[in-house]
Structures are given as C-alpha cells and as structure tokens.
Scaffold this motif. Structure first.
Motif, short mmCIF file in Angstrom:
data_model
loop_
_atom_site.label_atom_id
_atom_site.label_comp_id
_atom_site.label_asym_id
_atom_site.label_seq_id
_atom_site.Cartn_x
_atom_site.Cartn_y
_atom_site.Cartn_z
N GLY A 168 -43.96 -55.31 -8.26
CA GLY A 168 -43.13 -56.27 -7.27
C GLY A 168 -43.53 -57.61 -7.00
N SER A 169 -45.11 -57.70 -6.71
CA SER A 169 -45.49 -58.93 -6.52
C SER A 169 -45.45 -59.90 -7.76
CB SER A 169 -46.98 -58.99 -5.93
OG SER A 169 -46.79 -58.30 -4.77
N LEU A 170 -45.83 -59.39 -8.79
CA LEU A 170 -46.06 -60.19 -9.91
C LEU A 170 -44.65 -60.45 -10.71
CD1 LEU A 170 -48.97 -58.34 -11.52
CD2 LEU A 170 -49.13 -60.59 -10.42
N SER A 171 -43.63 -59.58 -10.46
CA SER A 171 -42.44 -59.67 -11.28
C SER A 171 -41.59 -61.00 -10.83
CB SER A 171 -41.41 -58.42 -10.83
OG SER A 171 -40.23 -58.46 -11.45
N GLY A 172 -40.75 -61.52 -11.48
CA GLY A 172 -39.84 -62.45 -11.32
C GLY A 172 -38.34 -62.06 -10.82
N SER A 173 -38.23 -60.74 -10.86
CA SER A 173 -37.09 -60.12 -10.27
C SER A 173 -36.91 -60.11 -8.69
CB SER A 173 -36.82 -58.62 -10.90
OG SER A 173 -35.71 -58.11 -10.48
N GLN A 174 -35.79 -60.63 -8.35
CA GLN A 174 -35.66 -60.70 -6.78
C GLN A 174 -35.26 -59.12 -6.26
OE1 GLN A 174 -36.46 -63.28 -4.97
NE2 GLN A 174 -37.23 -63.83 -6.82
N ILE A 175 -34.70 -58.52 -7.11
CA ILE A 175 -34.09 -57.12 -6.51
C ILE A 175 -34.38 -55.95 -7.33
CG2 ILE A 175 -32.32 -57.89 -5.20
CD1 ILE A 175 -31.72 -57.56 -8.64
N GLY A 176 -35.10 -56.21 -8.35
CA GLY A 176 -35.64 -55.03 -9.13
C GLY A 176 -36.63 -54.30 -8.68
N VAL A 177 -36.58 -52.90 -8.87
CA VAL A 177 -37.74 -51.92 -8.16
C VAL A 177 -38.34 -51.31 -9.21
CG1 VAL A 177 -38.38 -50.47 -6.56
CG2 VAL A 177 -36.48 -51.82 -6.02
N SER A 178 -39.73 -51.10 -9.22
CA SER A 178 -40.27 -50.64 -10.47
C SER A 178 -41.05 -49.28 -10.07
CB SER A 178 -41.39 -51.24 -11.21
OG SER A 178 -40.66 -52.37 -11.78
N GLY A 179 -41.11 -48.18 -10.93
CA GLY A 179 -41.82 -46.95 -10.53
C GLY A 179 -41.92 -46.05 -11.82
N PRO A 180 -42.16 -44.79 -11.60
CA PRO A 180 -42.10 -43.75 -12.74
C PRO A 180 -40.84 -43.72 -13.28
CG PRO A 180 -42.42 -42.73 -10.70
CD PRO A 180 -42.39 -44.14 -10.24
N ALA A 181 -40.66 -43.39 -14.57
CA ALA A 181 -39.18 -43.52 -15.12
C ALA A 181 -38.95 -42.09 -15.91
CB ALA A 181 -39.03 -44.55 -16.11
N ALA A 182 -37.81 -41.56 -15.34
CA ALA A 182 -37.50 -40.33 -16.08
C ALA A 182 -37.42 -40.43 -17.59
CB ALA A 182 -36.07 -39.91 -15.60
N GLY A 183 -37.05 -41.50 -18.13
CA GLY A 183 -36.77 -41.79 -19.43
C GLY A 183 -38.11 -41.67 -20.25
N LEU A 184 -39.22 -41.48 -19.72
CA LEU A 184 -40.35 -41.24 -20.40
C LEU A 184 -41.11 -40.03 -20.35
CD1 LEU A 184 -42.19 -44.64 -19.42
CD2 LEU A 184 -42.00 -44.07 -21.71
N ALA A 185 -40.21 -39.18 -19.36
CA ALA A 185 -41.06 -37.89 -19.01
C ALA A 185 -41.46 -36.97 -20.36
CB ALA A 185 -39.85 -37.11 -18.23
N ALA A 186 -40.35 -36.99 -21.33
CA ALA A 186 -40.47 -36.10 -22.40
C ALA A 186 -41.85 -36.75 -23.43
CB ALA A 186 -39.48 -36.20 -23.33
N ILE A 187 -42.07 -37.94 -23.33
CA ILE A 187 -43.22 -38.53 -24.00
C ILE A 187 -44.47 -38.16 -23.33
CG2 ILE A 187 -44.39 -40.68 -24.55
CD1 ILE A 187 -41.52 -41.91 -24.99
N VAL A 188 -44.21 -38.41 -22.12
CA VAL A 188 -45.49 -38.09 -21.13
C VAL A 188 -46.09 -36.70 -21.41
CG1 VAL A 188 -46.33 -38.14 -18.80
CG2 VAL A 188 -45.01 -40.07 -19.59
N MET A 189 -44.79 -35.67 -21.10
CA MET A 189 -45.25 -34.22 -21.15
C MET A 189 -45.93 -33.84 -22.55
SD MET A 189 -42.71 -30.86 -20.76
CE MET A 189 -42.97 -30.64 -19.03
N THR A 190 -45.51 -34.52 -23.71
CA THR A 190 -45.95 -34.27 -24.87
C THR A 190 -47.55 -34.80 -25.17
OG1 THR A 190 -43.86 -34.40 -26.00
CG2 THR A 190 -45.53 -34.38 -27.50
N ALA A 191 -47.72 -35.62 -24.69
CA ALA A 191 -48.97 -36.38 -24.46
C ALA A 191 -49.84 -35.72 -23.82
CB ALA A 191 -48.92 -38.03 -23.96
N ILE A 192 -49.70 -35.32 -22.67
CA ILE A 192 -50.63 -34.54 -21.83
C ILE A 192 -51.04 -33.17 -22.34
CG2 ILE A 192 -50.78 -33.44 -19.63
CD1 ILE A 192 -49.00 -35.61 -18.45
N THR A 193 -49.78 -32.48 -22.73
CA THR A 193 -50.06 -31.34 -23.42
C THR A 193 -51.06 -31.18 -24.87
OG1 THR A 193 -47.66 -30.53 -22.71
CG2 THR A 193 -48.88 -29.09 -24.69
N THR A 194 -50.74 -32.36 -25.81
CA THR A 194 -51.76 -32.55 -26.92
C THR A 194 -53.11 -33.23 -26.69
OG1 THR A 194 -50.41 -34.56 -27.39
CG2 THR A 194 -49.42 -32.26 -28.15
N MET A 195 -53.14 -34.01 -25.54
CA MET A 195 -54.13 -34.70 -25.56
C MET A 195 -55.04 -34.46 -24.31
SD MET A 195 -53.25 -38.55 -26.79
CE MET A 195 -52.27 -38.89 -25.37
N GLY A 196 -54.52 -33.97 -23.22
CA GLY A 196 -55.11 -33.68 -21.99
C GLY A 196 -54.94 -35.03 -21.30
#
Length: 536
Positions: free
Chosen positions: A49-77
């Motif tokens: 939020g401090s570094l972004s140039g967006s005045q009203i955008g909010v960042s955080g963990p994204a549901a769209g990455l959940a499948a990628i993250v789960m696969t990576a954690i399962t296979t790599m630790g």
C-alpha cells in the motif's frame, strides 16, 4: 494524503473486516498455515500500500493463486515454496523495470466488466452457505470445485435442503439477518442522515452486534458454536507468536522446480494484479490512473518480504479494493491503515476476533458482491450489442464454473475472436456508384488498416466483379496494407486483363489506371506517405 483521513479510516475498518476472513480462508484453501494469510494481508496493506501508486487498490493473498500454492506446498514443502515466493517477487520487480505493466491495458473492457460481475456473483454464491452457518468450505475458496468435495452449486443445494429441513445453525442465521438489516439500513438510509453515520460504518456496527449476540446467547438455543466463528491463531506467549513465522530454505535455490514455481507465481500474480488495477480504476469515482509498472515493483517488493517471513504470495485483489471504494476510501491511507489493523488485531486482540460470527462477515461480503454484480450492469452490457455482451457473459460463466483466471482467459479468447470477426467484416466497403446504376463502375474503399484476416472477404468481393467493368480502388485513407493483400491485388490485376476489367487506383499521390505492379506502386506510395508497410 491526510486530507481525506475522515473518509479513509472508516473505509479501512470495512476493508479490515472483509480482509480478515479472506486472509484466513485463502490460507486454508491453499493448504498453508492460517498465519501465512495474515502475514500476506499485513504486508499487502502496509508495504505494498505504501509503495503502490494506486489510491484505492488493496493488496493481500489472492484466491486465484490458491491452486498453484497448494500444489507447490504439497510437492516441495513449505520452506522451499517460500523460496519460490521470493523468486517470484524478484521477477515481478524485473517485470516492472522492463515496463511490462502495459499488458493489463490489452484486455477488452467487456472482459474486465465480466470479471467484476463474475467475482460479485461468485462472492454471493459462496456466502449463502456461510450465511446459514454452513462453514465446511473455507471463506477464501472461490473455485467451483471446493476443498470439501462439493462444488458451488451442490453446496448451495445442500444449504437449501438444510434450510428446508431446519438443519441450519439458527443462531448464525439470526445474527446474519440482523447484520444484513443493519448494513442495508446504514447504506440506504442512515448514511444520508448525518456525518456520524459515515464516520461509523455499518459493517463495524454489524460486527460489534455479532460479538455481543454471540456472548449473550452462549447458553441459549441460539448459541453459535466455535465452528461458525473466526479462527485467528492465538499464541500462548511471545515465543509461540514468533514460532508462527516460517523462513525460506535457500539451499533449495538449485532446484529447477523452485524456479519454475517462482516464475509461475510471478506471471499469474502480475496478471491478476494488472487486471485488478484495470478493474479498480474503472470503479474509482475519481478516475485515478494507476501506474502499472510501479504497481509491479510494489507487488514484487511485497512478495519478497512475504516469502522471507512465511507469508503467501500477494496480489492486488478486487474484493478488498471494491469494498474500499464502496466505503468511501479516497487515498492509499485506507489500504495502509487496514494493514495496521490486521497487525494490531493479530498481536493484541486475537481472542476478541475469534468471537466474530462468520455469518456476519458473510453478510458484509454479500453486500460487496451485490454491488459488483448489479442487475443494471447486465442491462447496460446487453444494450451495447452482442460484441460486448458475449465476452462479458462468457467471462462470468468461466469464473463461476471454473475460477478467476480461467474465466478471464476464456473471455479474452472470445473477445479476440469477435475482434477478428469485426476486422474481417470491416476490411473494405464495396458499392456501385449511385443507386440502381448499371454503368459498370464499381468502387471499393479500403479501411485504414487491412491485414491478412481480411483476405477471404476481399477475395470473395473481387471475384464477384463482373466482366467489362471498371473498378475504382480507393486507398487514400489506408495507413497499413498487409503484404498478403497486396499480393491478392497483384494477382487480380492479371485476371482483370482477361476479364476486361479496368482498375483505377486512387491514392494520395493521384490516380493510376491499370498499374503495372501493385507491389512496386505501394512501395513508392508508402514511402511517399512515410507510413509503415509490411515486408515485400
């Protein structure tokens, strides 16, 4: 930046209550520790939020990455996965330096609006079971196929059957209805009655009422069980708090799978961020334009820090951003303050947070979803014609029945296909001079840009020109003429002689009758106009 503090602080409170269950739910949906989602939410708010140039955008963990993250954690630790998150952040910074932020602008408006509406609908559909106290699926699981073995539709059917048979959580449902009434009363009536009702937002009142309801009904038939409450990790002491942090295993830097996962995270997170930036800018009442390359740098920095201390990958997210806009947020302070609220809450009041009924937060998210998927949006898109309506609907259906990235991808493909059809149809204009005139004179005017996509149409029209006629070929407005089209005209000029067709070529350099070589003519013509021409 502090000019709108009176608007940013109330908005940040709403964003905090929206972000809290999503941070925890997305972590669960990703197969990660719940605290990892909180880390990503805190860094996404404060650092990004401090570094972004967006005045009203909010960042955080994204549901769209959940499948990628789960696969990576399962296979790599988990520790090796964190290395991939750090690598992904570094690559995102390189994307920003390479000015790849422009990619987001190539998505059609119909797809972006479909994305917003689709997310709104999926939020509504996913919150209905939580509204009735059916919390088997994590709050942040937005995919059609759910972690609990159900899908979005069967989960709804299950909730409906439970409602009919009376197997819902009565307490959770009652407090959700109360919360919904408060939210509607606040947004439709009280917010217009005085400044106090804009400083104190409806979601805050709904959450406070929810906590009070839980405490006063603990020993009654309306009691809400622990399963239907927020579940923030509660450390016993400072050492156990520090024990929630995980750190990357950099000895795995030599593993190919770590680098592949890192690049995948960078690519998907960047794309999701850029799409969210485009959508958020469209929703912004002030019509601010976010610098996309700076946004990639901010996201990359956030992901590096998140990976270093055990957090999930971060993107700008539309649910929190739209909640910020709907609540009146004006500057980036609302995003930053919400990050501090998450940090303070995790450290000082995790036990209090765990008294918030999930059904109350479901009511808040339900309102956010409805504002994203207003019926008026469907009416507006339908009025724009099928070329806007079809990509819009396809994007929505893809998001509902698959997930966010699939929906956007399918919508983009359909949008491109429709654009090609439009280009195919608008390559030229062919008509006879005057109405019902049979003087044998036909005029074809080429558009500004004519590419190989227009070959079939032009060939078809040239073949229809009758013998013993005159073709006036007007290229005065043509800026780009593909080599494929020039070759078609070259071939037609030879056939025209056999069919006794005269070709009058009209260009900015004057008129030429039966040019000897179209290839040579257009080389000279484009050189004279100093315009681009494909390789000949």
């Amino acid at each position: 930046m502090f000019k709108y503090l009176s608007k940013d602080i109330p908005a940040s409170v709403v964003v905090f209550f929206v972000a809290l269950p999503l941070c925890l739910g997305i972590a669960l949906a990703s197969g990660a520790p719940p605290f990892a989602g909180m880390i990503a939410g805190i860094i996404g708010g404060i650092v990004v939020g401090s570094l972004s140039g967006s005045q009203i955008g909010v960042s955080g963990p994204a549901a769209g990455l959940a499948a990628i993250v789960m696969t990576a954690i399962t296979t790599m630790g988990y520790e090796n996965f964190l290395v991939a998150v750090v690598i992904g952040g570094v690559i995102q910074i390189l994307f920003g330096i390479g000015k790849l932020g422009i990619i987001g602008y190539f998505f059609p408006s119909s797809v972006i609006k479909g994305m917003l509406t689709g997310i709104g609908i999926i939020i509504i559909l996913k919150q209905i079971p939580h509204f009735f106290g059916m919390d088997e699926d994590p709050e942040g699981d937005f995919a059609f196929l759910q972690l609990d073995g159900e899908n979005t539709l069967t989960e709804l059917l299950k909730a409906f059957n439970a409602l009919i048979s009376g197997n819902i959580s009565i307490g959770a449902t009652v407090v959700a209805i109360i919360a919904m009434a408060i939210l509607l009363l606040w947004s439709n009536i009280l917010s217009k009655k005085g400044k106090l009702f804009t400083l104190i937002q409806g979601p805050l009142v709904a959450v406070v009422i929810g906590i009070v309801f839980y405490l006063f009904t603990k020993d009654s038939s309306l009691a809400i069980t622990q399963d239907h409450l927020v579940k923030v990790p509660v450390p016993k002491d400072f050492d156990s708090f520090l024990g929630q942090f995980s750190f990357p295993n950099f000895s795995s830097l030599g593993k190919t799978e770590v680098w592949i996962t890192g690049f995948t995270i960078a690519l998907v997170a960047s794309l999701e961020t850029l799409l969210c930036v485009e959508a958020t800018d469209k929703l912004d009442p002030e019509k601010n334009v976010t610098p996309t390359n700076r946004e990639l740098f901010a996201q990359g920095t956030g992901n590096i820090l998140s990976g270093l201390i055990g957090g999930l990958p971060i993107t700008q997210v539309i649910v929190r951003s739209s909640a910020n806009i709907q609540s009146g947020g004006k500057t980036k302070l609302s995003a930053i303050i919400h990050g501090f609220f998450l940090l303070i809450a995790v450290i000082l009041i995790p036990t209090l947070l765990n008294k918030i009924p999930l059904s109350v937060l479901a009511a808040i998210l339900f309102i956010v979803g409805f504002k994203l998927a207003k019926p008026s949006t469907f009416k507006q898109m339908f009025s724009l014609g099928w070329k806007q309506w079809v990509p819009f609907i396809v994007t929505i259906l893809g998001i509902i029945f698959k997930d966010l990235l699939w929906g956007i991808g399918i919508g983009l493909v359909v949008g491109i296909f429709i654009t090609l059809i439009k280009s195919f149809q608008n390559s030229h204009f062919l008509h006879k001079e005057g109405e019902d005139v049979n003087d044998g004179k036909i005029k074809m005017t080429l558009a500004e840009e004519v590419t190989f996509f227009n070959k079939a149409t032009i060939l078809k029209e040239l073949d229809k020109i009758p013998e013993n006629s005159v073709l006036e070929l007007d290229v005065t407005k043509t800026v780009y003429l593909d080599n494929d089209i020039i070759e078609i005209l070259e071939d037609f000029s030879h056939k025209a002689k056999d069919r006794n067709i005269t070709i009058d070529l009209i260009s900015q350099r004057g008129n030429v009758t039966n040019p000897e070589s179209f290839v040579e003519f257009f080389k000279l013509d484009y050189k004279a106009k100093k315009l681009p021409l494909s390789d000949l």
